[in-house]
Design a protein around this motif. Sequence first.
Motif, PDB file in Angstrom:
ATOM      1  N   SER A 155      29.451  36.112  36.012  1.00  0.00           N
ATOM      2  CA  SER A 155      28.783  36.791  37.110  1.00  0.00           C
ATOM      3  C   SER A 155      29.339  36.318  38.443  1.00  0.00           C
ATOM      4  CB  SER A 155      27.279  36.504  37.055  1.00  0.00           C
ATOM      5  OG  SER A 155      26.639  37.015  38.184  1.00  0.00           O
ATOM      6  N   GLN A 156      29.599  37.273  39.327  1.00  0.00           N
ATOM      7  CA  GLN A 156      30.128  36.928  40.642  1.00  0.00           C
ATOM      8  C   GLN A 156      29.099  36.141  41.456  1.00  0.00           C
ATOM      9  OE1 GLN A 156      31.082  40.219  43.261  1.00  0.00           O
ATOM     10  NE2 GLN A 156      32.882  39.149  43.999  1.00  0.00           N
ATOM     11  N   GLU A 157      27.826  36.353  41.209  1.00  0.00           N
ATOM     12  CA  GLU A 157      26.775  35.671  41.956  1.00  0.00           C
ATOM     13  C   GLU A 157      26.714  34.173  41.683  1.00  0.00           C
ATOM     14  OE1 GLU A 157      26.155  38.609  40.326  1.00  0.00           O
ATOM     15  OE2 GLU A 157      26.217  39.806  42.160  1.00  0.00           O
ATOM     16  N   THR A 158      27.332  33.722  40.603  1.00  0.00           N
ATOM     17  CA  THR A 158      27.331  32.287  40.295  1.00  0.00           C
ATOM     18  C   THR A 158      28.637  31.610  40.703  1.00  0.00           C
ATOM     19  OG1 THR A 158      28.155  32.692  38.059  1.00  0.00           O
ATOM     20  CG2 THR A 158      25.749  32.593  38.345  1.00  0.00           C
ATOM     21  N   SER A 159      29.523  32.350  41.346  1.00  0.00           N
ATOM     22  CA  SER A 159      30.830  31.790  41.694  1.00  0.00           C
ATOM     23  C   SER A 159      30.766  30.947  42.959  1.00  0.00           C
ATOM     24  CB  SER A 159      31.854  32.912  41.881  1.00  0.00           C
ATOM     25  OG  SER A 159      31.578  33.619  43.066  1.00  0.00           O
ATOM     26  N   ILE A 160      31.771  30.129  43.133  1.00  0.00           N
ATOM     27  CA  ILE A 160      31.890  29.261  44.305  1.00  0.00           C
ATOM     28  C   ILE A 160      32.065  30.097  45.566  1.00  0.00           C
ATOM     29  CG2 ILE A 160      33.350  27.515  45.403  1.00  0.00           C
ATOM     30  CD1 ILE A 160      34.023  26.559  42.520  1.00  0.00           C
ATOM     31  N   LEU A 161      32.959  31.088  45.510  1.00  0.00           N
ATOM     32  CA  LEU A 161      33.218  31.912  46.691  1.00  0.00           C
ATOM     33  C   LEU A 161      31.994  32.725  47.101  1.00  0.00           C
ATOM     34  CD1 LEU A 161      36.850  33.276  46.344  1.00  0.00           C
ATOM     35  CD2 LEU A 161      35.981  31.527  47.869  1.00  0.00           C
TER      36      LEU A 161
ATOM     37  N   ASN B 270      41.368  43.630  46.453  1.00  0.00           N
ATOM     38  CA  ASN B 270      41.291  44.244  45.135  1.00  0.00           C
ATOM     39  C   ASN B 270      40.546  43.342  44.159  1.00  0.00           C
ATOM     40  OD1 ASN B 270      41.878  46.544  43.558  1.00  0.00           O
ATOM     41  ND2 ASN B 270      43.423  45.368  42.470  1.00  0.00           N
ATOM     42  N   THR B 271      40.669  42.030  44.309  1.00  0.00           N
ATOM     43  CA  THR B 271      39.921  41.114  43.458  1.00  0.00           C
ATOM     44  C   THR B 271      38.427  41.250  43.705  1.00  0.00           C
ATOM     45  OG1 THR B 271      41.739  39.531  43.374  1.00  0.00           O
ATOM     46  CG2 THR B 271      39.554  38.681  42.873  1.00  0.00           C
ATOM     47  N   PHE B 272      38.031  41.349  44.975  1.00  0.00           N
ATOM     48  CA  PHE B 272      36.614  41.472  45.301  1.00  0.00           C
ATOM     49  C   PHE B 272      36.049  42.849  45.000  1.00  0.00           C
ATOM     50  CE2 PHE B 272      37.321  37.970  48.548  1.00  0.00           C
ATOM     51  CZ  PHE B 272      36.656  37.020  47.792  1.00  0.00           C
ATOM     52  N   TYR B 273      36.792  43.893  45.319  1.00  0.00           N
ATOM     53  CA  TYR B 273      36.250  45.248  45.247  1.00  0.00           C
ATOM     54  C   TYR B 273      36.904  46.136  44.206  1.00  0.00           C
ATOM     55  CZ  TYR B 273      34.089  44.144  49.711  1.00  0.00           C
ATOM     56  OH  TYR B 273      33.351  43.574  50.701  1.00  0.00           O
ATOM     57  N   GLY B 274      38.023  45.711  43.645  1.00  0.00           N
ATOM     58  CA  GLY B 274      38.740  46.553  42.691  1.00  0.00           C
ATOM     59  C   GLY B 274      37.961  46.729  41.405  1.00  0.00           C
ATOM     60  N   SER B 275      38.346  47.734  40.690  1.00  0.00           N
ATOM     61  CA  SER B 275      37.651  48.017  39.436  1.00  0.00           C
ATOM     62  C   SER B 275      38.233  47.234  38.276  1.00  0.00           C
ATOM     63  CB  SER B 275      37.728  49.518  39.137  1.00  0.00           C
ATOM     64  OG  SER B 275      39.087  49.906  39.044  1.00  0.00           O
TER      65      SER B 275
ATOM     66  N   SER C 219      46.090  35.556  44.986  1.00  0.00           N
ATOM     67  CA  SER C 219      45.209  36.477  44.264  1.00  0.00           C
ATOM     68  C   SER C 219      44.592  35.812  43.041  1.00  0.00           C
ATOM     69  CB  SER C 219      45.980  37.729  43.851  1.00  0.00           C
ATOM     70  OG  SER C 219      46.475  38.385  44.981  1.00  0.00           O
ATOM     71  N   ILE C 220      45.380  35.033  42.323  1.00  0.00           N
ATOM     72  CA  ILE C 220      44.868  34.358  41.131  1.00  0.00           C
ATOM     73  C   ILE C 220      43.826  33.315  41.519  1.00  0.00           C
ATOM     74  CG2 ILE C 220      45.510  32.759  39.271  1.00  0.00           C
ATOM     75  CD1 ILE C 220      48.157  34.404  39.064  1.00  0.00           C
ATOM     76  N   VAL C 221      44.081  32.552  42.575  1.00  0.00           N
ATOM     77  CA  VAL C 221      43.106  31.559  43.034  1.00  0.00           C
ATOM     78  C   VAL C 221      41.798  32.241  43.408  1.00  0.00           C
ATOM     79  CG1 VAL C 221      42.579  29.924  44.892  1.00  0.00           C
ATOM     80  CG2 VAL C 221      44.783  29.819  43.734  1.00  0.00           C
ATOM     81  N   PHE C 222      41.869  33.330  44.178  1.00  0.00           N
ATOM     82  CA  PHE C 222      40.648  34.050  44.550  1.00  0.00           C
ATOM     83  C   PHE C 222      39.965  34.649  43.332  1.00  0.00           C
ATOM     84  CE2 PHE C 222      41.965  33.567  48.883  1.00  0.00           C
ATOM     85  CZ  PHE C 222      40.787  33.651  49.599  1.00  0.00           C
ATOM     86  N   PHE C 223      40.746  35.137  42.366  1.00  0.00           N
ATOM     87  CA  PHE C 223      40.169  35.699  41.152  1.00  0.00           C
ATOM     88  C   PHE C 223      39.387  34.630  40.396  1.00  0.00           C
ATOM     89  CE2 PHE C 223      40.161  36.755  36.667  1.00  0.00           C
ATOM     90  CZ  PHE C 223      39.728  38.072  36.676  1.00  0.00           C
ATOM     91  N   VAL C 224      39.994  33.470  40.222  1.00  0.00           N
ATOM     92  CA  VAL C 224      39.344  32.384  39.485  1.00  0.00           C
ATOM     93  C   VAL C 224      38.088  31.904  40.213  1.00  0.00           C
ATOM     94  CG1 VAL C 224      39.625  29.983  38.726  1.00  0.00           C
ATOM     95  CG2 VAL C 224      41.435  31.643  38.298  1.00  0.00           C
ATOM     96  N   LEU C 225      38.174  31.751  41.532  1.00  0.00           N
ATOM     97  CA  LEU C 225      37.012  31.275  42.291  1.00  0.00           C
ATOM     98  C   LEU C 225      35.917  32.329  42.419  1.00  0.00           C
ATOM     99  CD1 LEU C 225      38.751  29.268  45.150  1.00  0.00           C
ATOM    100  CD2 LEU C 225      37.570  28.359  43.139  1.00  0.00           C
ATOM    101  N   THR C 226      36.257  33.595  42.211  1.00  0.00           N
ATOM    102  CA  THR C 226      35.278  34.665  42.321  1.00  0.00           C
ATOM    103  C   THR C 226      34.392  34.758  41.094  1.00  0.00           C
ATOM    104  OG1 THR C 226      36.730  35.929  43.743  1.00  0.00           O
ATOM    105  CG2 THR C 226      35.002  37.148  42.663  1.00  0.00           C
ATOM    106  N   TYR C 227      34.933  34.462  39.934  1.00  0.00           N
ATOM    107  CA  TYR C 227      34.131  34.577  38.716  1.00  0.00           C
ATOM    108  C   TYR C 227      33.638  33.212  38.285  1.00  0.00           C
ATOM    109  CZ  TYR C 227      35.411  39.364  38.692  1.00  0.00           C
ATOM    110  OH  TYR C 227      35.538  40.670  39.059  1.00  0.00           O
ATOM    111  N   GLY C 228      32.327  33.055  38.374  1.00  0.00           N
ATOM    112  CA  GLY C 228      31.703  31.787  38.044  1.00  0.00           C
ATOM    113  C   GLY C 228      31.334  31.708  36.587  1.00  0.00           C
ATOM    114  N   PHE C 229      30.498  30.754  36.295  1.00  0.00           N
ATOM    115  CA  PHE C 229      30.044  30.552  34.935  1.00  0.00           C
ATOM    116  C   PHE C 229      29.188  31.731  34.510  1.00  0.00           C
ATOM    117  CE2 PHE C 229      30.651  26.345  36.817  1.00  0.00           C
ATOM    118  CZ  PHE C 229      31.630  25.868  35.960  1.00  0.00           C
ATOM    119  N   GLY C 230      29.420  32.201  33.307  1.00  0.00           N
ATOM    120  CA  GLY C 230      28.678  33.338  32.793  1.00  0.00           C
ATOM    121  C   GLY C 230      29.299  34.670  33.190  1.00  0.00           C
TER     122      GLY C 230
END
Length: 160
Positions: free
Chosen positions: A21-27, A66-71, A8-19
């Motif tokens: 925003s999820q749109e700038t993340s690697i995943l 939950n990382t992708f869709y959770g609040s 979960s932590i790995v996915f959380f870190v890779l989901t949030y990119g620079f700035g």
Amino acid sequence: MRVISLVSIVFFVLTYGFGGSQETSILYKIGILIEPVTEFFGLKWQAFLAFCASAISKESLLGVLNTFYGSGGNIVSSTFGAKTVGSSLAISSILATHFTKAQGLAIIYAISFNMPCVSALAATARETHSVKWTAKIGIFYTIFSLKIACIIYHIALLLF
């Protein structure tokens, strides 16, 4: 519990990119690239990555979804939010909110028929003493579960 938290932590870190925003993340970039293929199986890219994480441990699916869709806006709520009391309620609300009925069925079948976990596969390798046989088993589980998900998804599209 440690494996679930780590995934979960790995996915959380890779989901949030620079700035932030999820749109700038690697995943996100990988997900957008693979989504045309994964949609054929009835899986959005987020669901497909959760499917991949479920091969590590089935429970990782909850943390990843939950990382992708959770609040949750922080690492603690994203990692542990789906595993609190009422986790079936949390996952059902995520499925109902972000997936069509056909996509929900596809992810349920994909996860159900995916390999039990990497630990079970490692036990198979220890028992069979064959990396080749173990790899065949892992590949079989993955391909079979995606085929089942695809069939269920396309049948569900006709029904719903």
